[in-house]
Design an enzyme around this catalytic site. Structure first.
Site, PDB file in Angstrom:
ATOM      1  CG  HIS A 192      -5.294  -3.309   0.944  1.00  0.00           C
ATOM      2  ND1 HIS A 192      -4.644  -2.971  -0.233  1.00  0.00           N
ATOM      3  CD2 HIS A 192      -4.846  -2.418   1.884  1.00  0.00           C
ATOM      4  CE1 HIS A 192      -3.845  -1.938  -0.026  1.00  0.00           C
ATOM      5  NE2 HIS A 192      -3.948  -1.584   1.240  1.00  0.00           N
ATOM      6  CG  ASP A 239      -4.188  -5.052  -3.044  1.00  0.00           C
ATOM      7  OD1 ASP A 239      -4.461  -5.687  -4.074  1.00  0.00           O
ATOM      8  OD2 ASP A 239      -5.046  -4.432  -2.387  1.00  0.00           O
ATOM      9  CB  SER A 244      -0.968  -0.044   1.184  1.00  0.00           C
ATOM     10  OG  SER A 244      -2.087   0.785   0.979  1.00  0.00           O
TER      11      SER A 244
END
Length: 306
Positions: free
Chosen positions: A286, A146, A122
């Protein structure tokens, strides 16, 4: 909830639950100063110099990688990004990837002895790309989990935003655990207790607060009175990310969760813009490192030894 004696007290339990066998590696906390901007902190795993360095996502900390590192069996460095974990909060509250990348790169240079398999999730993935562009000598391979520059890592599910935009301090960690469970976060109570302990601190006045600055920033954003002048929003945390990837000379791998933030369309755009990258889809959401840490650790090990 009773506080664990220290931040490493959960490791044996985590390893057992994940089916990771063998003795636990040595792990220790490191701290350095970031050019007058406060401390940068990290966890160093193993006795050999790190072969992999890991950067967590917004609102998390270096401990999100605990089981992934254990499963990898590799000497590793997991850094608390500025504004998170045991690293200092920035006075300017600017956590764009390109802004924090120089301090992260300096920490990598301080605590490693050769180019790293640099893994970022992220916001950590965008920061890893910025580090790879800024300091190619520090990165042998870039693994992004992700996220793409086309997605704002601060724009996750509204449930998460509401959770962190609540009170900025609490009477006890038990209150934080109850809040997490009420929002459907944390999984089991034991997992929520562990996550809260590792991502919160007790202030001198006895109140408990999140370690990451984002909770205060989210609460402040929601506290603007109706009709009041609102300061222009800061540029997206991913600003300049495509340029960073274009400048990256190391091999790039994108690992996306099939239920995560990176849609198939996002993945196709990533492949168009970074045609030499490899892209893999994993059966996770995620937070791949928390949903399937064993498999992720094994994949990272394979990439590190390829």
């Amino acid at each position: 909830m009773t506080d664990a004696p220290d931040e490493f007290s959960f490791l044996a339990e985590q390893a057992r639950d994940a089916g990771v066998e063998g003795s636990l590696p040595r792990v220790r906390r490191l701290t350095t100063e970031a050019a007058g901007r406060g401390a940068i902190s990290a966890l160093a795993w193993g006795d050999a110099p790190p072969a992999i360095t890991l950067l967590h996502g917004a609102g998390l900390n270096a401990h999100t990688w605990d089981v992934t590192v254990l499963a990898s069996g590799m000497p590793a460095l997991a850094i608390d990004l500025p504004g998170h974990g045991d690293s200092a909060w920035r006075a300017d509250a600017d956590y764009r990837a390109r802004v924090i990348a120089p301090d992260v790169a300096a920490a990598i240079e301080t605590w490693t002895e050769g180019p790293q398999l640099l893994v970022g999730h992220s916001l950590g993935g965008l920061t890893a790309a910025a580090v790879a562009a800024l300091r190619p000598d520090l990165v042998s391979r870039l693994v992004i989990i992700d996220i793409t520059p086309g997605i704002d890592p601060a724009a996750g599910p509204s449930q998460i935003r509401r959770f962190f935009a609540g009170p900025t301090d609490f009477a006890s960690r038990d209150d934080l655990v109850e809040r997490a469970l009420a929002f459907g976060l944390g999984g089991s109570r034991r997992a929520a207790e562990r996550g809260v302990f590792l991502n919160s601190r007790v202030r001198p006045d006895g109140r408990v607060e999140w370690k990451h600055h984002f909770a205060h920033l989210a609460a402040a954003a929601l506290a603007v009175p109706s009709g009041a002048a609102v300061q222009a929003p800061a540029p997206a945390l991913s600003e300049g990310g495509w340029d960073d990837l274009a400048a990256t000379t190391a091999p790039v791998t994108l690992l996306r969760g099939e239920r995560g933030y990176v849609t198939p369309e996002d993945a196709r755009e990533f492949a168009r813009r970074v045609p030499t990258a490899s892209i893999e889809t994993l059966p996770a959401g995620h937070n791949v490192q928390e949903e399937m840490p064993g498999a992720l650790g094994a994949r990272i090990r394979t990439l590190a030894t390829a």
